[in-house]
Design a protein around this motif. Structure first.
Motif, PDB file in Angstrom:
ATOM      1  N   LEU D  66      34.218  49.169  77.562  1.00  0.00           N
ATOM      2  CA  LEU D  66      35.279  49.739  78.405  1.00  0.00           C
ATOM      3  C   LEU D  66      36.172  48.624  78.961  1.00  0.00           C
ATOM      4  N   ILE D 105      39.874  53.894  76.271  1.00  0.00           N
ATOM      5  CA  ILE D 105      39.302  53.795  77.615  1.00  0.00           C
ATOM      6  C   ILE D 105      38.602  55.109  77.980  1.00  0.00           C
ATOM      7  N   LEU D 106      39.272  56.229  77.733  1.00  0.00           N
ATOM      8  CA  LEU D 106      38.683  57.524  78.092  1.00  0.00           C
ATOM      9  C   LEU D 106      37.410  57.797  77.291  1.00  0.00           C
ATOM     10  N   ILE D 107      37.456  57.494  76.005  1.00  0.00           N
ATOM     11  CA  ILE D 107      36.280  57.731  75.152  1.00  0.00           C
ATOM     12  C   ILE D 107      35.081  56.923  75.658  1.00  0.00           C
ATOM     13  N   TYR D 108      35.303  55.644  75.975  1.00  0.00           N
ATOM     14  CA  TYR D 108      34.183  54.831  76.468  1.00  0.00           C
ATOM     15  C   TYR D 108      33.756  55.245  77.873  1.00  0.00           C
ATOM     16  N   LEU D 109      34.700  55.681  78.706  1.00  0.00           N
ATOM     17  CA  LEU D 109      34.324  56.125  80.049  1.00  0.00           C
ATOM     18  C   LEU D 109      33.448  57.379  79.969  1.00  0.00           C
ATOM     19  N   VAL D 110      33.854  58.329  79.114  1.00  0.00           N
ATOM     20  CA  VAL D 110      33.067  59.547  78.919  1.00  0.00           C
ATOM     21  C   VAL D 110      31.701  59.203  78.339  1.00  0.00           C
TER      22      VAL D 110
END
Lengths: 164, 164, 164, 164
Positions: D66, D105-110
């Motif tokens: 991330l 970023i969103l994919i890794y945060l999720v």
């Protein structure tokens, strides 16, 4: 910072074989003496001026460049799981890559300080002095709590019937 | 890097009044000479050893601490809009805060290099030399493109009827 | 992306007990269905408008705020060493803190996309489709190399006596 | 959070033309409704399981990934100076690049939330509710100070002869 305090910090004696904690440092890994932070600043200032890059090097531009380099360093470590001191499981290519990304971070940090007109070496000395006060050896020994936790504990002790 | 190359980099002459680009540097903002990167490394190594903190200072732990400090520096600049060179609109308190967060970044970066056994000053010199090759003055002048863009342009020139 | 591709991605069937890889997902941890990304965007847009904050929420301001929040998340993990899936060694207070910092990252990421007029959910679907092409199961299975490594391997195979 | 509070947040009415602040939102940019955060989580969980990648996706590995993606997003903005809402001066290629990095970023945060077993949508709702309490409209209007500044001001008012 007073001149005597500064000298005390700069002359930290690590060569006395009678000090068990410090004596181990004698054979330790060390950095090269050159370049100094000021020399890096100067080289980069000339480098950017020769290329007419000062126009791009506003504080927030350089700050975002620094963030980008920190991201690149993180990427080298991202799928590694826990990594041992000295990077024994890294290939030479990976070690070189780590050194390059650390260098990019340092170059942009020095450049950012230059563009902000912050005397970085002097600021570091003050911060080191400040940290020594925040984390006294007797409280911080073997303890990774943030210094604010000591203050809370102290407050508790000062109030013998405190029910925190 | 060869010793002669290293000396050339370290002895960059910025004092010659006949060089229009460099002569302006004479009156310029400078860093203090001390502490050196090695001195910061040594002070921190002693500091951590005295507190029995080496056990916590694995490479990835220190790397995440570095990321945390970069976040704290970003926070000072986050609602500012564009900021001028020298931070003329910052209060003294804000300037001090910037210096403290930069110092935390530098301290953790030096510590990370130490724990990875990377000779940071030496790596920086190599990176500076590398950057000078990637960004020759004639191509990089007034140009903030990434060096890979020059290579693409050169490839285009080498193929006179290239339609890239 | 074509509508059929999009439907295929959105309707990924994880409920079929005959699929050994996917069947395990049935009992798995899941997120709440609400709020959607659009709902978060809308709530934040109203929140900022009511407070007359749009003036502060330029793209780079929000980007630096996002960097700050990532730093705060990193700080929670910085002295932990390797951490297991599900955070079994975290206190409830630490777990709550992790959720709060993740939320701050998501809120600023959604706000940044809104201020950049980027349709984030749509962009994510495209990226997921792209990743499926970059990392085909047969090449990526049990392999954490970057996709560029497969391309290099393929090029090598295509040139049986290639000396790349 | 109570169910009624949650419903109040989720049903924020932005369609009432009589509210001057909110009525402008009617014609505003919106996100696509799909995919939901849970759908992204599910797609990524299947994607990683099919590739036998769960072994690499420890919380700190995903956290460093991330950080890497945040660095890549920062790089797009790093030499831009101040950037206007809607990115009017970005090329289509740059806009697409911004969408891709935000998606990473969103994919890794999720994925990080999934691996930490944190219900991210639920955590976000709680954080939004918390922010509404920290930043009441009457104090936060047109004001980018941190909420702690309001507390200090309130304390000052409560102590009419306070010399803080």
């Amino acid at each position: 910072m007073s001149e005597s305090k500064k000298q005390k910090l700069l002359n930290v004696d690590t060569s006395d074989g009678t000090d068990s904690a410090n004596s181990k440092l004698k054979d330790e890994f060390r950095f090269s003496e050159d370049p100094s932070l000021e020399k890096i600043r100067e080289i980069q200032a000339v480098f950017c001026r020769e290329r007419n890059w000062d126009q791009f090097h506003t504080p927030r531009n350089v700050l975002l460049a620094l963030v980008g380099e920190v991201g690149e360093l993180a990427e080298i470590f991202q799928w590694k799981g826990e990594v041992d001191v000295g990077l024994p499981d890294f290939s030479q290519e990976e070690r070189d890559h780590v050194g390059q990304e650390m260098s990019d971070i340092l170059i942009y940090l020095v450049r950012l300080a230059d563009r902000c007109r912050i005397d970085l070496p002097s600021a570091v000395l003050q911060k080191i002095e400040h940290n020594a006060q925040k984390y006294p050896v007797n409280k911080a020994y073997g303890n990774n709590k943030k210094y604010t936790a000591y203050a809370a504990e102290d407050a508790g002790k000062a109030l013998p019937n405190g029910d925190q």
